[in-house]
Each structure stands twice: as C-alpha cells, then as structure tokens.
Design an enzyme around this catalytic site. Structure first.
Site, PDB file in Angstrom:
ATOM      1  N   HIS A  51       0.592  -1.127  -0.046  1.00  0.00           N
ATOM      2  CA  HIS A  51      -0.063  -0.169   0.020  1.00  0.00           C
ATOM      3  C   HIS A  51       0.721   1.244   0.002  1.00  0.00           C
ATOM      4  O   HIS A  51       0.251   2.290   0.230  1.00  0.00           O
ATOM      5  CB  HIS A  51      -0.852   0.146   1.263  1.00  0.00           C
ATOM      6  CG  HIS A  51      -1.975  -1.340   1.468  1.00  0.00           C
ATOM      7  ND1 HIS A  51      -1.432  -2.309   2.156  1.00  0.00           N
ATOM      8  CD2 HIS A  51      -2.810  -1.871   0.543  1.00  0.00           C
ATOM      9  CE1 HIS A  51      -2.324  -3.295   2.108  1.00  0.00           C
ATOM     10  NE2 HIS A  51      -3.226  -3.043   1.182  1.00  0.00           N
ATOM     11  N   GLY A  52       2.058   1.070  -0.175  1.00  0.00           N
ATOM     12  CA  GLY A  52       3.152   2.312  -0.401  1.00  0.00           C
ATOM     13  C   GLY A  52       3.281   3.037   1.047  1.00  0.00           C
ATOM     14  O   GLY A  52       3.420   4.018   0.862  1.00  0.00           O
TER      15      GLY A  52
END
Lengths: 436, 273, 209
Positions: free
Chosen positions: C160-161
């Site tokens: 999810h970065g």
C-alpha cells in the site's frame, strides 16, 4: 417419571426462561427431585462414573487433537511431542490412554450389575438395548483410537481386525478395501479413523442422553428388583436424587478417580504394550499381536472357532461368533424367562451367573495367550516337548459356556427354578432384614 | 460381598497374564533390579544438591559408545537442561540459556540449509537442535551394520518388556554360546535376547572404556547401569514431575474423599436405607 | 418421622455445624476443579519446542557495512542491517516533528514510550535491528538492497505504499507506526541474541537517549 414436576422458578428470569425453554425444569426433574429407590447399593454408582469418564475422554481428547498430526510420517512423533514438549502433555495423554481402560472397567461393572439385578427386564428392554449400542460405539471408538499413535500394535492390531472383514462372503473384500481406503492399513485409514474417533464420542453422548431418558421413564431398578409402589406409599420407597445420590455418586467417583490417578501418575504404561513404543513397520510383524485388554475376551472367542461348520469356514465362523457374542446381548431381555429380576432371589441361577463372570475373565486370559500355550502341563510327547491342556481348548470351552448361558441356561432356569420369597416392597426390604 | 471377591480374584488372575506373556521364546527373564528412579518416590537425582550425576555419566557413555550406531532422535540438547534433566540448573529457567547445554550443542556439527547457493551446510549446534543421527537413513544404517538396524534409543526403555532391567541385562548378558547354538558370522550370543543371537557385539566390553568426567570408576557394570538410567530418562523425561504431581493429586483426592464421605453420612443420617 | 426428603436445608439460617461439612466438601470441589483446569488451559501455551526457538542467536560478523540480512524469528522476518556512517548520520539528521510516529516502538525493557530518536532505536548505531512486517497490514517491506528502498532509500512496502527511513521509521504512507525494535542485546562482539530472558532484559544495556 413419577408424578408432576415439582420445580418452581423463583426469580423473574427463571420464570421467563421456564416459559420459553424449560431446561432448568428438565434438570430439576431429572437430577434433583427425581425419585430414586432408597435401597440402591454401590453397584449403582457406575452410571455416574461412566458419565464422568465420557467427559474426561472428550475433554482430554479434544486437547490432544490440538497437537496430534494424523499423518503416518508424523503421527508417532506428534504423540511423543505431546508427551515431551506440550505443557502437561504427558499428563493429558496418560489420562486419555488410561481413561479408556477405566471407562471399560466401569462399563463392564455396570453391565454385570445389569445382568445380576435383571436391569434389562421389562419395562427396561430399550434402556438395555441402548446400553449395548453405547458399548458397541465405545468399542469402535477405542479400536480406532488405539490406531492413532501409529505404533506397532496400533498398525498390526488394525491389520488383523480389519482383515476379519475380508472373511465375509462375497462382499468381504470390497468392504475391507473400502474401509482401508487402499490395499492395506495406511494413510487413508489413519486419517479416517482420526475423523471418526473424534465423531463417535459425541454420538455416544447422544445415545447416553437417550439411555438416561429411557431410564427415567420407569425409574431406576434396585437390588431387590421390586417396582416402586404407586401413589403415596411410593414416596416411602424413594428418595430425591439430590442430595442423596449426588453425594453417594460423588463419593464413588472420587474413590474411582483415586484408582485412576494411581495408574495415570504411577503406572501409566502398565495397561499398554511395550511394542506400541516402536513406530509402525509394515515389514515387521510383532511376535504377539494382542489387542487392548478390554477386547481380549472377544479375541479369544474369535480364535476359538478353528473348524469349518458346513459352508462357513473357520475364519468366518470366528467372526460370526465374535459379533454373535455381542449381538446376543441385544436379545437378552427375551431370552431370560424368569419373572424375578434380581438374582438375590434366584439362588441357583446366581451360581451360573458367577460362572459366567469367571468365564468372561477366563476368556480374557485366553485372549492374552497363544492358543498353543498350555494352561497346565500333563506330560511329554515322544520328542520331549510338553503336552497339556491348551489355551485354545480352554477358550473353546469357555466360549461354549458363554453362549450356553444366554441360549440355554437363562431360558431354562427362568422356568424351572422356584425363586426365593421377595420382600413386600422396597421400604419393607430397607426396614426389614437382609442386606446381602 | 462375595461377588466382589470373585471379581477381584479374577482380576488378579488377569494380572498374571501381564507377566506371563512377557516370556518371549527362549530368552531368559531379566533379573529385577532396584534403580535410582524405582518406586513411587524415585527420582533421577543422586547429588547432594539434587544434581543428576548418573544421568551425566550415562550421557557420556551414550556419546562415546552408543552414538556411533544408535540415534537418539527425540532428544534435543535443550532437554538436557530442562527440569530434572542431566544438566538442569535453576539459574537457567530456559534451557536455551544453560551454558553447559549450549557448549554440548556447539560441539556438534548440525546439517542446515540450503544456503543461498542451494547447498546444505554444517554449523555448530544450538540448544534447539536434536542429537544428530549417525546414519542419514535406514539403508545406510543397515549397510554399515551387516544388514541389521540399530534401533533408535529415545524410547528403548519403554519399548521393551521389563524396561530398564532388560536393557541392563542385555548390556551385561553377553557370554559363551551354549552347545549347539547356531550363530552366523556377525552374530553374538546374549541369553537375554530373543533367540539368543544378537547382531550387536558387546558394546561395553572392558573396564575403563569411558573415562568419567567426575572420576567415577568405569567398570562395565557401572557404565551399563549409567547408560541404562540415562536411557530411562530419555524415555520418560517427565517422570519426576509425574510422580510428585501424582502424590499431590492422591493426597488431595484422599482428603476430598473423606470430606465427601462425611457429607454422605450426614445426608443419609436420618434416613432408613 | 422421616419424610422422603430428609435433607437439611439452610434456608434463612446461619450455616450450622451440620452444614460445615457440605461447605467444606463443596469448597474442596471448587479448589480441585480450579487446580485441574490449569493444565488443560496451559497446554495451549507455547510448547517447549516452540519456546526453544523463542530466542535465537545471530552471528553478525559476516554482515559487512552497507548490507543486511533477514532472519526468521518467532515465525516472522527480522531485518538486521549493518549501517554505514552516512546512513547513521542521515538517520540522526531528522526532526522528531517530521515523523508521523514519534514513539521509538522499542520493545526492550525500560524503553516504553521513548521518543523516536535514532539513538533510541539501536543499541549500537551501526546495527539496526527491526521486525520486518509493515505496521499497516503486515506485508514484508522491500529494502534498498533490491533497489526498492522507496523514497528514503531504506525500506518500502509495495502493498500500500508505505515508506520507511534509514532508522526504519514510517515517513509516508498508510502505516501508522515505526517498524518495532525487538528485544535483543549483544551477547558478545559479534553475536546478537533475539528474545531475552527477564534477567538479560534487565542487563541489556538499553537506555533512553
């Protein structure tokens, strides 16, 4: 059940619950205010003991199942891991293995009580039959459970017993292969035995529920075998189950647990077999394959049939005799013709019963032995080997007696024996004379 | 109470079967011995402060005499440091931190891997490792022992009738084969082994075969006894906890039984029965 | 006259001497029940073989400066990075207020609530040791070793970065917390022990900076 329910819910919540699901009422009527004959002796405590041991087996079994691995490459090691690494695993495993043995001791004493006191007689025939069903389920459960540790006895005991299925004509081989899930006892067998071993105790619990229900319709039998009187005088024959029999059963359970604890903690392996501490090896058969002690009498009966009977070959004959020995229990209520329940008042038949108990113990002894071993030596033959009375013959004699007891003795004795005078009532028996 | 007596007698007769069925073939029944751990209160401890010197000596015999052929698959080095084990030390509640155990483990090379090149490699042992087996598989074990398989010793005391008595008798029971005994090459006579012909040569054969770290005189009998006690521990490492808990449970149940019996008498006091 | 119900009943009265035995028996039953229950509960706690691997020793002498290894401990990855001088300086040249999570997340004894200075996240500055599961939803972040180090050229979670910095603190992305520092100490110059006993934890050398 004698009379209407005496339960009175005291609080708002219990009244509300009673209107919707009268479960407390059921518990009250069955185990608190239940009228129980006041003359029960300690032979009547084994029912309670059995209920406790069913619980012990289920709880310890569920815990073991959290750690056991039902795969042939890991089963033996997973049991050893339970014994060595799982916190208190050694204790829980010992409780479960010895619990099975003590479960059977209690069930045999419970059944012998039934035979002696005529507990199977009208109107308790269904109660008795349910009991035999429970017994059969127990045997199936114990048999499958013993396979799970995957030791030498586990594997080879399973081989021998499942091979018996092959004796059935026409369908035997197909059923055997179906049971195995393969061409011999193996992984498929182990996995399904694990699943069924987990299932059956809950089936047993359900049948136990029916068993207690069937008991509570007529109420308990009692040592003099008389019915509880109807109406008010019946109250003089009975006592409420709680506290009289809760405390008595409680005491009996504790004493039984002391014997159990002695085995669990000080002699955990004495009822087992050393060979089961060797991992299963399909290439090497142990010298003496012996089932657990509670199956020994049936093992002896199985091996007693060494001759063909017409079209039935010896192997099939043995299987039929073995299952017949249990099946005959189902029809016992109709084989015993006596109208007197308790053998206290059947002095001659009582002797035959005592011999029956001895025969069962003797059959157990035979089951543990090699059929060719000698009970006693009578001399020597030409080559100097000992000759004497073989265990095989002893087993055959005892098997004959076992079946004769049900098929010949009980039917005849009920007709020809004049029973002793029974007391007028349970109360009279209690206030009066003999306690034997 | 007649029925009870009869049933009790029958059970006693059944009890006879347990011993009788143990006579296997031609083997002699081993003599019953008193072990340090015998009886309901027996433990493995023989030192003044609860040390377990016999277990330590037995471990040494296993390592120097038996381990060349016999595996001990179910014993991990950390077991040596657990409660009631040979090197149990109260200061190290977690056997992983027990310095003696760490040292014993580190003296072994344990296979591990694969590494980043895909190869298996050896590294010094840690307490969590298990005693390495002398042979990689059954076939190698048989090939190295003229076709016979030296059994794993982790459960040997429980896996044989008469347990420790049998192991000790076997280890000290080698002798001249009697007249007419058939011994193939590579077989030896032992009166306690079924059939008499065993594929293992006397493993403990001369005094001083092992030099004990604690200076105890290493006679053949001493070594046999020590390794038997060690193997008994390996088969049943929780024996001490089992017995002590058993004593507490029985005492508790005894007291409980008395209380409930008194309650029973109280409940039934005024009732005809 | 004995009725069928001869049981004593303590309604509305003080426990009499007769009732004492029932209380004693009942009390013994309750105590026994509790004592029996404990083993059945404790068996679900980690078994001895699991606990054996609850602590591990890692020899870091082979981890050269500027490289890292990942070890499995208690079933999950742990990153051990041998940082260069530059990396240490970069990790220290950060204002606390720039950090989304100002807590050092150090699981060693006495380090609860310590502020997230780099000094509070290492025992020796050149070795950064953190648990390797993203604090968002548990994925294992990739590291600069694989040139997937994210914005801070340290660790980056591709799920999810989330971007972590050279002290493995969360800087950008959905992860709420810095990668936690497990309990460890240096048993010797080159051996790190992960998973400390109570006594070891007390003498581990960790102190709030």
């Amino acid at each position: 059940m004698s009379g209407p329910s005496t339960y009175e819910p005291k609080s708002g919540f219990t009244r509300w619950l009673d209107d919707r699901l009268p479960i407390i009422r059921l518990g009250w009527d069955s185990f608190v205010d239940f009228p129980t004959p006041r003359n029960l002796n300690y032979w009547w405590t084994f029912g309670g003991i059995l209920a406790v041991f069913l619980m012990i087996q289920i709880i310890s079994g569920i815990i073991l199942a959290m750690h056991y691995v039902p795969h042939e490459s890991m089963a033996f090691d997973s049991v050893e891991r339970i014994r060595r690494d799982v916190n208190f695993g050694w204790m829980i495993q010992s409780m479960h293995a010895n619990g099975a043995a003590f479960f059977f001791v209690a069930v045999y004493l419970h059944m012998f009580r039934g035979l002696y006191y005529g507990s199977y007689k009208a109107p308790r025939e269904i109660l008795w039959i349910l009991g035999v069903v429970i017994y059969l389920l127990m045997m199936a459960t114990a048999f499958m459970g013993y396979v799970l540790p995957w030791g030498q006895m586990s594997y080879w005991g399973a081989m021998v017993i499942t091979n018996l299925i092959g004796a059935l004509p026409f369908v035997g081989d197909a059923i055997r292969e179906w049971l195995w899930g393969g061409f011999s006892v193996g992984q498929a067998t182990l996995n399904r035995f694990f699943s069924l071993h987990y299932l059956l105790p809950f089936v047993i619990a359900g049948v136990v529920g029916l068993h207690i229900w069937a008991l509570h319709v007529p109420g308990n039998g009692n040592p003099v075998g008389l019915d509880v009187r109807k109406g008010d005088s019946g109250k003089k024959d009975t006592l409420p189950f709680h506290p009289y029999y809760t405390v008595k059963d409680g005491f009996a359970i504790i004493v039984y647990l002391m014997v159990f604890a002695t085995f669990v903690f000080f002699m955990p392996n004495v009822l087992g077999h050393a060979d089961n501490f060797i991992e299963a090896n399909p290439l090497s058969t142990p010298a003496h394959i012996v089932p657990e002690w509670y199956f020994l009498p049936f093992y002896a009966i199985l091996r007693a049939v060494t001759f063909d009977i017409g079209p039935i070959d010896a192997k099939l004959g043995g299987v039929l005799a073995m299952f017949g020995a249990i099946a005959i229990l189902f029809v016992l209520p109709w084989l015993d013709t006596s109208r007197v329940r308790s053998m206290r008042y059947r002095p001659l038949t009582r002797w035959f019963f005592i011999f029956f108990v001895l025969a069962c113990l003797g059959l157990g002894w035979c089951g543990a032995k090699n059929p060719d071993d000698l009970v006693f030596v009578m001399g020597h033959d030409a080559e100097g080997h000992e000759v004497g009375f073989k265990f095989l013959w002893f087993g055959q004699l005892l098997t004959l007696y076992y079946f004769a007891y049900f098929l010949v003795i009980l039917p005849i004795m009920g007709i020809i024996e004049k029973p002793k005078e029974r007391p007028a009532s349970i109360e009279a028996a209690v206030l009066g004379t003999d306690k034997s | 109470m007649k029925m009870v007596h009869i049933i009790a007698a029958g059970l006693a007769a059944l009890g006879l079967t347990a011993t009788a069925s143990a006579l296997e073939g031609d083997a002699h029944t081993p003599e019953k011995r008193e072990w340090i751990f015998s009886g309901p209160f027996g433990t493995y401890a023989d030192g003044d402060h609860g040390e377990r010197y016999q277990l330590q000596r037995g471990l040494q015999v296993y390592q120097e005499v038996c381990a060349s052929c016999h595996s001990l698959d179910l014993i991990s080095f950390r077991n040596l440091g657990q409660a009631a084990g040979p090197f149990w030390d109260e200061r190290f509640e977690n056997p992983n931190d027990n310095t003696v155990v760490m040292q014993i483990a580190a003296n072994y090379q344990i296979w591990d891997g694969p590494n980043d090149d895909g190869d298996m490699f050896q590294r010094p042992g840690i307490p969590a490792d298990y005693f390495p087996a002398p042979f990689e598989n059954e076939q190698m074990a048989r090939a190295a022992n003229a076709g016979a398989l030296p059994p794993d010793l982790s459960l040997i005391v429980k896996a044989r009738s008469h347990g420790a008595d049998y192991i000790y008798a076997l280890l000290t029971g080698y002798g001249e084969a009697p007249e007419g005994t058939d011994l193939s090459p590579g077989q030896y006579y032992n009166e306690y082994f079924t059939g008499g012909a065993i594929a293992m040569a006397a493993p403990i054969s001369f005094d001083g075969q092992v030099e004990y770290a604690d200076g105890t005189e290493a006679t053949v009998e001493q070594m046999a006894e020590d390794v038997t006690v060690f193997l008994a521990w390996a088969s049943d490492p929780h024996m001490e906890a089992r017995k002590s808990m058993g004593l507490m449970v029985l005492l508790y149940l005894f007291v409980f039984a008395i209380l409930v019996y008194l309650a029973y008498r109280q409940v039934w006091a005024n009732v005809e029965h | 006259m004995t009725e069928h119900n001869g049981a004593p009943d303590g309604h509305g009265q003080e426990p009499s001497r007769r009732d004492f035995i029932y209380i004693a028996a009942g009390g013994a039953a309750a105590v026994g029940g509790g004592l029996v229950a404990w083993p059945f509960v404790d068996q679900m706690n980690p078994a001895a073989d699991t606990l054996a691997l609850g602590s591990i020793r890692v020899d870091v002498s082979q981890v050269s400066a500027g490289s890292e290894i990942t070890v499995m401990w208690r079933g999950a990855p742990v990153f051990i990075r041998h940082r260069t001088e530059e990396e240490i300086a970069e990790a220290r040249d950060v204002d606390l207020s720039a950090l989304p999570d100002e807590d050092a997340r150090n699981e060693n004894a006495g380090m609860e609530g310590a502020p997230a200075y780099d000094a509070n996240r290492v025992l020796r500055p050149e070795f950064l040791i953190v648990k390797g599961n993203c604090t968002h939803l548990g994925c294992v972040p990739t590291s600069q070793e694989t040139s997937q180090g994210g914005e801070y050229e340290a660790w980056y979670c591709p799920c999810h970065g989330s971007h972590y910095d050279k002290s493995a603190r969360i800087r950008r992305g959905p992860a709420p917390e810095n990668l936690p520092v497990p309990d460890y100490f240096f048993e010797s110059e080159t051996v790190v022990k992960l998973g400390l006993s109570g006594e070891e934890a007390a003498n581990s050398g960790w102190a709030v900076a």
